[in-house]
Design a protein around this motif. Structure first.
Motif, PDB file in Angstrom:
ATOM      1  N   MET A  84       0.826  -1.190   0.000  1.00 16.06           N
ATOM      2  CA  MET A  84       0.000   0.000   0.000  1.00 16.06           C
ATOM      3  C   MET A  84       0.869   1.253   0.000  1.00 16.06           C
ATOM      4  N   CYS A  85       0.551   2.182  -0.902  1.00 16.99           N
ATOM      5  CA  CYS A  85       1.241   3.469  -0.995  1.00 16.99           C
ATOM      6  C   CYS A  85       0.189   4.501  -1.414  1.00 16.99           C
ATOM      7  N   PHE A  86       0.551   5.776  -1.335  1.00 20.23           N
ATOM      8  CA  PHE A  86      -0.398   6.832  -1.689  1.00 20.23           C
ATOM      9  C   PHE A  86      -0.440   7.126  -3.185  1.00 20.23           C
ATOM     10  N   CYS A  87       0.457   6.555  -3.970  1.00 22.19           N
ATOM     11  CA  CYS A  87       0.477   6.808  -5.413  1.00 22.19           C
ATOM     12  C   CYS A  87      -0.828   6.340  -6.058  1.00 22.19           C
ATOM     13  N   PRO A  88      -1.334   7.107  -7.036  1.00 24.90           N
ATOM     14  CA  PRO A  88      -2.520   6.657  -7.775  1.00 24.90           C
ATOM     15  C   PRO A  88      -2.237   5.331  -8.477  1.00 24.90           C
ATOM     16  N   LEU A  89      -3.226   4.457  -8.534  1.00 25.89           N
ATOM     17  CA  LEU A  89      -3.045   3.124  -9.105  1.00 25.89           C
ATOM     18  C   LEU A  89      -2.757   3.149 -10.601  1.00 25.89           C
ATOM     19  N   ASP A  90      -3.141   4.217 -11.284  1.00 24.13           N
ATOM     20  CA  ASP A  90      -2.903   4.293 -12.729  1.00 24.13           C
ATOM     21  C   ASP A  90      -1.569   4.951 -13.071  1.00 24.13           C
ATOM     22  N   GLN A  91      -0.716   5.140 -12.054  1.00 24.82           N
ATOM     23  CA  GLN A  91       0.598   5.738 -12.266  1.00 24.82           C
ATOM     24  C   GLN A  91       1.678   4.848 -11.663  1.00 24.82           C
ATOM     25  N   PRO A  92       2.926   4.987 -12.148  1.00 23.71           N
ATOM     26  CA  PRO A  92       4.017   4.174 -11.597  1.00 23.71           C
ATOM     27  C   PRO A  92       4.221   4.435 -10.105  1.00 23.71           C
ATOM     28  N   CYS A  93       4.683   3.405  -9.408  1.00 21.76           N
ATOM     29  CA  CYS A  93       4.942   3.502  -7.969  1.00 21.76           C
ATOM     30  C   CYS A  93       6.068   2.544  -7.603  1.00 21.76           C
ATOM     31  N   HIS A  94       6.875   2.923  -6.631  1.00 22.02           N
ATOM     32  CA  HIS A  94       7.954   2.044  -6.195  1.00 22.02           C
ATOM     33  C   HIS A  94       7.413   0.746  -5.603  1.00 22.02           C
ATOM     34  N   ALA A  95       6.153   0.749  -5.167  1.00 19.88           N
ATOM     35  CA  ALA A  95       5.552  -0.475  -4.637  1.00 19.88           C
ATOM     36  C   ALA A  95       5.503  -1.564  -5.703  1.00 19.88           C
ATOM     37  N   ASP A  96       5.419  -1.186  -6.977  1.00 20.77           N
ATOM     38  CA  ASP A  96       5.441  -2.173  -8.056  1.00 20.77           C
ATOM     39  C   ASP A  96       6.782  -2.914  -8.070  1.00 20.77           C
ATOM     40  N   VAL A  97       7.858  -2.167  -7.865  1.00 16.56           N
ATOM     41  CA  VAL A  97       9.201  -2.768  -7.807  1.00 16.56           C
ATOM     42  C   VAL A  97       9.292  -3.689  -6.589  1.00 16.56           C
ATOM     43  N   LEU A  98       8.789  -3.210  -5.445  1.00 12.50           N
ATOM     44  CA  LEU A  98       8.824  -4.028  -4.231  1.00 12.50           C
ATOM     45  C   LEU A  98       7.982  -5.295  -4.371  1.00 12.50           C
ATOM     46  N   LEU A  99       6.823  -5.188  -5.017  1.00 12.36           N
ATOM     47  CA  LEU A  99       5.989  -6.384  -5.242  1.00 12.36           C
ATOM     48  C   LEU A  99       6.763  -7.430  -6.032  1.00 12.36           C
ATOM     49  N   GLU A 100       7.456  -6.982  -7.056  1.00 14.08           N
ATOM     50  CA  GLU A 100       8.232  -7.909  -7.886  1.00 14.08           C
ATOM     51  C   GLU A 100       9.346  -8.558  -7.069  1.00 14.08           C
ATOM     52  N   LEU A 101      10.106  -7.749  -6.333  1.00 13.37           N
ATOM     53  CA  LEU A 101      11.217  -8.272  -5.527  1.00 13.37           C
ATOM     54  C   LEU A 101      10.725  -9.181  -4.396  1.00 13.37           C
ATOM     55  N   ALA A 102       9.662  -8.775  -3.730  1.00 19.41           N
ATOM     56  CA  ALA A 102       9.160  -9.514  -2.565  1.00 19.41           C
ATOM     57  C   ALA A 102       8.617 -10.878  -2.930  1.00 19.41           C
ATOM     58  N   ASN A 103       8.218 -11.026  -4.174  1.00 22.25           N
ATOM     59  CA  ASN A 103       7.608 -12.276  -4.595  1.00 22.25           C
ATOM     60  C   ASN A 103       8.490 -13.084  -5.518  1.00 22.25           C
ATOM     61  N   GLY A 104       9.817 -12.903  -5.336  1.00 25.71           N
ATOM     62  CA  GLY A 104      10.787 -13.755  -6.008  1.00 25.71           C
ATOM     63  C   GLY A 104      11.281 -13.306  -7.357  1.00 25.71           C
ATOM     64  N   GLY A 105      10.783 -12.183  -7.836  1.00 29.79           N
ATOM     65  CA  GLY A 105      11.243 -11.695  -9.135  1.00 29.79           C
ATOM     66  C   GLY A 105      12.448 -10.788  -9.002  1.00 29.79           C
ATOM     67  N   THR A 106      12.836 -10.222 -10.111  1.00 29.98           N
ATOM     68  CA  THR A 106      13.905  -9.224 -10.121  1.00 29.98           C
ATOM     69  C   THR A 106      13.267  -7.902 -10.482  1.00 29.98           C
ATOM     70  N   SER A 107      13.837  -6.827  -9.990  1.00 27.13           N
ATOM     71  CA  SER A 107      13.242  -5.519 -10.282  1.00 27.13           C
ATOM     72  C   SER A 107      13.314  -5.249 -11.771  1.00 27.13           C
ATOM     73  N   HIS A 108      12.432  -4.389 -12.234  1.00 27.20           N
ATOM     74  CA  HIS A 108      12.357  -4.075 -13.657  1.00 27.20           C
ATOM     75  C   HIS A 108      12.170  -2.577 -13.839  1.00 27.20           C
ATOM     76  N   ALA A 109      12.739  -2.051 -14.876  1.00 26.07           N
ATOM     77  CA  ALA A 109      12.667  -0.613 -15.123  1.00 26.07           C
ATOM     78  C   ALA A 109      11.264  -0.213 -15.564  1.00 26.07           C
ATOM     79  N   VAL A 110      10.939   1.017 -15.266  1.00 25.91           N
ATOM     80  CA  VAL A 110       9.691   1.599 -15.747  1.00 25.91           C
ATOM     81  C   VAL A 110       9.829   1.805 -17.241  1.00 25.91           C
ATOM     82  N   PRO A 111       8.855   1.350 -18.035  1.00 30.24           N
ATOM     83  CA  PRO A 111       8.992   1.503 -19.503  1.00 30.24           C
ATOM     84  C   PRO A 111       9.011   2.951 -19.919  1.00 30.24           C
TER      85      PRO A 111
END
Length: 129
Positions: free
Chosen positions: A102-129
């Motif tokens: 959970m973060c205050f960023c709007p869901l339709d915009q990029p957020c660092h939580a997306d990077v954390l979700l990827e890392l926390a669930n076994g993935g590797t971080s990925h750049a914002v397109p």
């Protein structure tokens, strides 16, 4: 699958179950900020035309939010700071794995939580397109 939740301060709103806040000032908050003028503000206060160019901050097609998320990804990536060494990554996965973030960023915009979700669930971080 865990997802990103937009944190709110409105009356009656409650944090959903199995959800962790990664907003500032939590341990997992993004240290990179967007200033009121929309420019990226670095925690170490280093700005120069060369640094801006290397990080793509001269690119007016990209939003300041995209830049701070990309900076966060670089921060936690292989070239990142000591804060995200193997021990900290293990802690991140223990604390955040399988949970909604959970973060205050709007869901339709990029957020660092997306990077954390990827890392926390076994993935590797990925750049914002």
């Amino acid at each position: 699958m865990p997802e990103r939740i937009q944190q709110r301060r409105t009356g009656g709103w409650r944090k959903p179950e199995n959800t962790v806040s990664v907003a500032r000032p939590s341990r997992w908050g993004n240290p990179f900020r967007i200033t009121p003028s929309g420019l990226t503000d670095f925690p170490w206060q280093v700005r120069s035309p060369t640094v801006d160019h290397l990080l793509g901050l001269h690119d007016t097609e990209r939003s300041a939010r995209e830049h701070v998320v990309e900076l966060f990804e670089m921060h936690v990536g292989p070239m990142g700071s000591f804060e995200y060494d193997d021990e900290t990554l293990a802690k991140l996965r223990h604390d955040l794995g399988g949970k909604n973030l959970m973060c205050f960023c709007p869901l339709d915009q990029p957020c660092h939580a997306d990077v954390l979700l990827e890392l926390a669930n076994g993935g590797t971080s990925h750049a914002v397109p």
